[in-house]
Write a protein that holds these residues in place. Structure first.
Motif, PDB file in Angstrom:
ATOM      1  N   HIS A 103      46.366  -3.509 -69.936  1.00 26.34           N
ATOM      2  CA  HIS A 103      47.676  -4.002 -69.509  1.00 26.34           C
ATOM      3  C   HIS A 103      48.392  -4.554 -70.743  1.00 26.34           C
ATOM      4  CE1 HIS A 103      46.487  -3.682 -65.260  1.00 26.34           C
ATOM      5  NE2 HIS A 103      45.321  -4.155 -65.661  1.00 26.34           N
ATOM      6  N   ILE A 104      49.509  -3.938 -71.114  1.00 29.72           N
ATOM      7  CA  ILE A 104      50.217  -4.292 -72.337  1.00 29.72           C
ATOM      8  C   ILE A 104      51.394  -5.199 -72.003  1.00 29.72           C
ATOM      9  CG2 ILE A 104      51.425  -3.382 -74.356  1.00 29.72           C
ATOM     10  CD1 ILE A 104      49.864  -0.813 -74.022  1.00 29.72           C
ATOM     11  N   THR A 105      51.363  -6.392 -72.557  1.00 29.93           N
ATOM     12  CA  THR A 105      52.418  -7.421 -72.444  1.00 29.93           C
ATOM     13  C   THR A 105      52.948  -7.549 -71.013  1.00 29.93           C
ATOM     14  OG1 THR A 105      54.166  -5.850 -73.063  1.00 29.93           O
ATOM     15  CG2 THR A 105      53.079  -7.069 -74.837  1.00 29.93           C
ATOM     16  N   PRO A 106      52.105  -7.902 -70.049  1.00 28.48           N
ATOM     17  CA  PRO A 106      52.610  -8.113 -68.679  1.00 28.48           C
ATOM     18  C   PRO A 106      53.511  -9.336 -68.609  1.00 28.48           C
ATOM     19  CG  PRO A 106      50.347  -8.855 -68.849  1.00 28.48           C
ATOM     20  CD  PRO A 106      50.669  -8.207 -70.165  1.00 28.48           C
ATOM     21  N   GLN A 107      54.498  -9.281 -67.738  1.00 30.30           N
ATOM     22  CA  GLN A 107      55.418 -10.409 -67.586  1.00 30.30           C
ATOM     23  C   GLN A 107      54.791 -11.557 -66.809  1.00 30.30           C
ATOM     24  OE1 GLN A 107      58.428 -10.518 -69.143  1.00 30.30           O
ATOM     25  NE2 GLN A 107      57.751  -8.579 -70.052  1.00 30.30           N
ATOM     26  N   SER A 108      53.871 -11.234 -65.889  1.00 29.00           N
ATOM     27  CA  SER A 108      53.202 -12.261 -65.094  1.00 29.00           C
ATOM     28  C   SER A 108      51.898 -11.687 -64.564  1.00 29.00           C
ATOM     29  CB  SER A 108      54.096 -12.727 -63.943  1.00 29.00           C
ATOM     30  OG  SER A 108      54.309 -11.666 -63.017  1.00 29.00           O
ATOM     31  N   GLY A 109      51.139 -12.514 -63.832  1.00 30.23           N
ATOM     32  CA  GLY A 109      49.902 -12.049 -63.240  1.00 30.23           C
ATOM     33  C   GLY A 109      50.089 -10.962 -62.209  1.00 30.23           C
ATOM     34  N   ALA A 110      51.292 -10.850 -61.639  1.00 25.56           N
ATOM     35  CA  ALA A 110      51.558  -9.818 -60.635  1.00 25.56           C
ATOM     36  C   ALA A 110      51.507  -8.419 -61.249  1.00 25.56           C
ATOM     37  CB  ALA A 110      52.917 -10.052 -59.986  1.00 25.56           C
ATOM     38  N   ASP A 111      51.692  -8.312 -62.567  1.00 23.21           N
ATOM     39  CA  ASP A 111      51.668  -7.010 -63.228  1.00 23.21           C
ATOM     40  C   ASP A 111      50.264  -6.568 -63.603  1.00 23.21           C
ATOM     41  OD1 ASP A 111      54.436  -6.965 -63.093  1.00 23.21           O
ATOM     42  OD2 ASP A 111      54.665  -7.962 -65.030  1.00 23.21           O
ATOM     43  N   VAL A 112      49.261  -7.417 -63.375  1.00 20.14           N
ATOM     44  CA  VAL A 112      47.874  -7.088 -63.703  1.00 20.14           C
ATOM     45  C   VAL A 112      47.124  -6.818 -62.409  1.00 20.14           C
ATOM     46  CG1 VAL A 112      45.754  -7.876 -64.811  1.00 20.14           C
ATOM     47  CG2 VAL A 112      47.968  -8.523 -65.762  1.00 20.14           C
ATOM     48  N   ALA A 113      46.666  -5.601 -62.220  1.00 19.11           N
ATOM     49  CA  ALA A 113      46.000  -5.206 -60.977  1.00 19.11           C
ATOM     50  C   ALA A 113      44.704  -5.985 -60.779  1.00 19.11           C
ATOM     51  CB  ALA A 113      45.718  -3.710 -60.982  1.00 19.11           C
ATOM     52  N   ASP A 114      44.331  -6.159 -59.512  1.00 14.63           N
ATOM     53  CA  ASP A 114      43.094  -6.869 -59.159  1.00 14.63           C
ATOM     54  C   ASP A 114      42.038  -5.841 -58.784  1.00 14.63           C
ATOM     55  OD1 ASP A 114      41.412  -8.955 -58.755  1.00 14.63           O
ATOM     56  OD2 ASP A 114      42.249  -9.584 -56.841  1.00 14.63           O
ATOM     57  N   ASP A 115      41.449  -5.199 -59.793  1.00 12.92           N
ATOM     58  CA  ASP A 115      40.457  -4.143 -59.596  1.00 12.92           C
ATOM     59  C   ASP A 115      39.096  -4.596 -60.106  1.00 12.92           C
ATOM     60  OD1 ASP A 115      42.455  -2.512 -58.582  1.00 12.92           O
ATOM     61  OD2 ASP A 115      42.945  -1.709 -60.571  1.00 12.92           O
ATOM     62  N   MET A 116      38.062  -3.778 -59.840  1.00 12.07           N
ATOM     63  CA  MET A 116      36.703  -4.128 -60.231  1.00 12.07           C
ATOM     64  C   MET A 116      36.282  -3.515 -61.565  1.00 12.07           C
ATOM     65  SD  MET A 116      34.458  -4.276 -56.715  1.00 12.07           S
ATOM     66  CE  MET A 116      34.833  -2.639 -56.133  1.00 12.07           C
ATOM     67  N   ASP A 117      37.190  -2.815 -62.255  1.00 14.34           N
ATOM     68  CA  ASP A 117      36.885  -2.248 -63.566  1.00 14.34           C
ATOM     69  C   ASP A 117      37.243  -3.243 -64.660  1.00 14.34           C
ATOM     70  OD1 ASP A 117      36.059   0.286 -62.591  1.00 14.34           O
ATOM     71  OD2 ASP A 117      38.153   0.797 -62.249  1.00 14.34           O
ATOM     72  N   ALA A 118      36.539  -3.159 -65.795  1.00 18.86           N
ATOM     73  CA  ALA A 118      36.825  -4.025 -66.928  1.00 18.86           C
ATOM     74  C   ALA A 118      38.165  -3.637 -67.549  1.00 18.86           C
ATOM     75  CB  ALA A 118      35.717  -3.912 -67.974  1.00 18.86           C
ATOM     76  N   ARG A 119      39.017  -4.655 -67.799  1.00 23.97           N
ATOM     77  CA  ARG A 119      40.353  -4.398 -68.326  1.00 23.97           C
ATOM     78  C   ARG A 119      40.685  -5.384 -69.443  1.00 23.97           C
ATOM     79  NH1 ARG A 119      42.856  -5.847 -63.473  1.00 23.97           N
ATOM     80  NH2 ARG A 119      40.739  -6.360 -62.866  1.00 23.97           N
ATOM     81  N   LEU A 120      41.536  -4.947 -70.346  1.00 23.08           N
ATOM     82  CA  LEU A 120      42.018  -5.775 -71.450  1.00 23.08           C
ATOM     83  C   LEU A 120      43.495  -6.050 -71.224  1.00 23.08           C
ATOM     84  CD1 LEU A 120      41.473  -7.088 -74.264  1.00 23.08           C
ATOM     85  CD2 LEU A 120      42.233  -4.921 -75.262  1.00 23.08           C
ATOM     86  N   VAL A 121      43.861  -7.334 -71.283  1.00 17.00           N
ATOM     87  CA  VAL A 121      45.256  -7.749 -71.119  1.00 17.00           C
ATOM     88  C   VAL A 121      45.774  -8.166 -72.493  1.00 17.00           C
ATOM     89  CG1 VAL A 121      46.848  -9.311 -69.972  1.00 17.00           C
ATOM     90  CG2 VAL A 121      44.804  -8.519 -68.768  1.00 17.00           C
TER      91      VAL A 121
END
Length: 500
Positions: A103-121
């Motif tokens: 996830h590149i430069t999200p504006q808020s937590g709503a832009d980051v999905a709630d999934d079970m895979d490892a992710r980099l914000v």
């Protein structure tokens, strides 16, 4: 300055930098210092021209002053700078490393999905990291970690954060502004009526500015923030690591996490059994694979996994352990509540898991108890019944009592032959031609593996292929199939022509 005077015999304008150094450098002084001074002066002086290694002064302003003015104007347009940095980040982060999503430069937590895979914000440049306890990067990461929009975040053990350094951000901002200024001059070269020399200067300076941006981007985005919880009763703390190396940003981050054991892409069955017992993660006498996947994605005191498939692979590894009673577990397809027993229970052998969420990992003691309880009890053989496996029916006196009249009119018990165990198995199955590998693999796991595991068993598997080809066989296919059949050592193979 003296070298700027035109001469009739000179093929090129200006004077070479080596002659400038020859006239300036005093004994004991390093010439490289003067070369660096000339390069700095060429980017700031209004009337100093440069063409390769030659320098001269002119009476008309150079495009350098115009570039400086445009770069200064971009200070009032931070959105354009942020857009250029975001474009550079997206290009660099195409290599995702072990992360399933970035996830590149999200504006808020709503832009980051709630999934079970490892992710980099990747946090924006407006949220830089510093040594202060209340830095904006950690505050933004905490906000994203705790909630997705207005709802609390469930799968918190999947996120890691990358932030820009507050000090290095100034150098990156300057490099990006300079690149954008030179790019705009090059794009407007016709409108500005630039001569060929000025066009070459704009191209050279733009390439140099772009090189500075490429070099300073990884230097600026160097802080990796990872939430950590030691045990279920401890509070969540933040581990901060400085990234180094020549790889792309995501590759650096995933390598650092794996070296610190904060990101796991392979987990042994023994490690899973340890987590099951120590936390514990059992739900009674068993736990579903889907529940395990959610547990590892939710709770930050558990290992951070790259994906839910790591749990499934760990379960398969634990099922095939030789010491599965002590270090592994059993597997069942489901649990029958009415009968209070497990369906499809398998112990101590590899299992082909079809549904990676509905299956159950079962405690070894419980699985062994069910197997012992459901084990068929063989009929007892009375002592003296002979070597032929016979049983003696209880005596009675009337018809159907299991007695026969002897030669003297008396009654003697008759012997009944016990049912012999099967000594041979055979089976034939039709396979889907488009999925032969899948069907054959299931047959090997579910049938052949059981038979070949018996003592002194001799198992023979034969593949029979029959193809009806009403349109005929092209010559190239005929040659290919014939040669491959010979190479694979078919005992019988060939093509047949019609009777006509």
């Amino acid at each position: 300055y003296l070298g700027s005077a035109p001469t009739a015999t000179a093929a090129n304008r200006g004077i070479e930098d080596r002659r400038i150094k020859l006239g300036c450098v005093m004994p004991g002084e390093p010439p490289a210092v003067f070369g660096d001074a000339m390069r700095r002066l060429s980017t700031a002086a209004t009337y100093l021209y440069v063409d390769g290694s030659r320098y001269w002064y002119g009476t008309q302003p150079t495009v350098t002053k115009l570039a400086e003015d445009r770069a200064e104007q971009l200070r009032r347009d931070p959105d354009k700078i942020a857009e250029e940095i975001g474009k550079r980040l997206r290009s660099d982060l195409k290599s995702q490393g072990d992360f399933r999503r970035i996830h590149i430069t999200p504006q808020s937590g709503a832009d980051v999905a709630d999934d079970m895979d490892a992710r980099l914000v990747v946090l924006s440049v407006e949220q830089p990291y510093s040594k202060d306890a209340s830095n904006r990067a950690q505050a933004a990461a905490t906000s994203i970690l705790e909630a997705r929009g207005n709802a609390p975040r469930l799968y918190r053990n999947t996120l890691s954060f990358l932030a820009v350094d507050q000090t290095r951000l100034q150098d990156l901002d300057e490099a990006v502004r300079r690149y954008c200024a030179w790019k705009s001059i090059h794009d407007d070269r016709n409108m500005l009526n630039l001569d060929p020399h000025q066009v070459r200067q704009a191209e050279t300076q733009m390439a140099a500015a772009e090189g500075a941006v490429i070099a300073r981007l990884p230097e600026a985005f160097q802080w990796l923030l990872v939430p950590v919880q030691v045990d279920p009763s401890a509070i969540v703390t933040w581990e901060v690591f400085r990234l180094t190396g020549q790889d792309a940003l995501a590759l650096r981050a995933s390598k650092k996490l794996k070296s610190e054991e904060l990101l796991v892409h392979v987990m042994a069955g023994t490690r899973l059994r340890h987590e099951l017992d120590s936390v514990p993660l059992w739900r009674g006498d068993h736990v579903s694979l889907g529940q395990l996947q959610e547990d590892f994605a939710r709770y930050q005191y558990l290992p951070r996994l790259t994906s839910p498939e790591v749990v499934v692979a760990a379960v398969k590894d634990g099922l095939g352990q030789m010491l599965w009673r002590e270090e592994g577990f059993a597997y069942a397809d489901g649990f029958d509540e009415s009968a209070q027993q497990y369906r499809g229970l398998r112990c101590g052998r590899p299992v082909h898991i079809i549904d990676d969420r509905a299956g159950l990992a079962v405690k070894p003691t419980i699985a062994l108890a069910q197997e012992e309880r459901l084990k068929p009890v063989p009929a007892p053989i009375p002592e003296g019944s002979g070597a032929y496996g016979v049983t003696v029916t209880a005596a009675g006196g009337n018809a159907g009592s299991g007695l026969e009249e002897g030669p003297t009119g008396g009654q003697v018990p008759f012997l009944t032959q016990a049912r012999p165990a099967p000594l041979r198995y055979y089976g034939t199955a039709d396979l889907d031609p488009s999925r032969v590998g899948r069907d054959a693999g299931r047959i090997a796991e579910e049938v052949i593996a059981h038979l070949s595991g018996l003592m002194n068993a001799e198992v023979k598997v034969t593949i029979e292929i029959e193809a009806s080809l009403p349109e005929g066989v092209p010559e190239n296919v005929l040659r290919t199939v014939t040669e491959n059949s010979r190479t694979l050592k078919f005992t019988v193979s060939g093509f047949e022509k019609s009777n006509e």
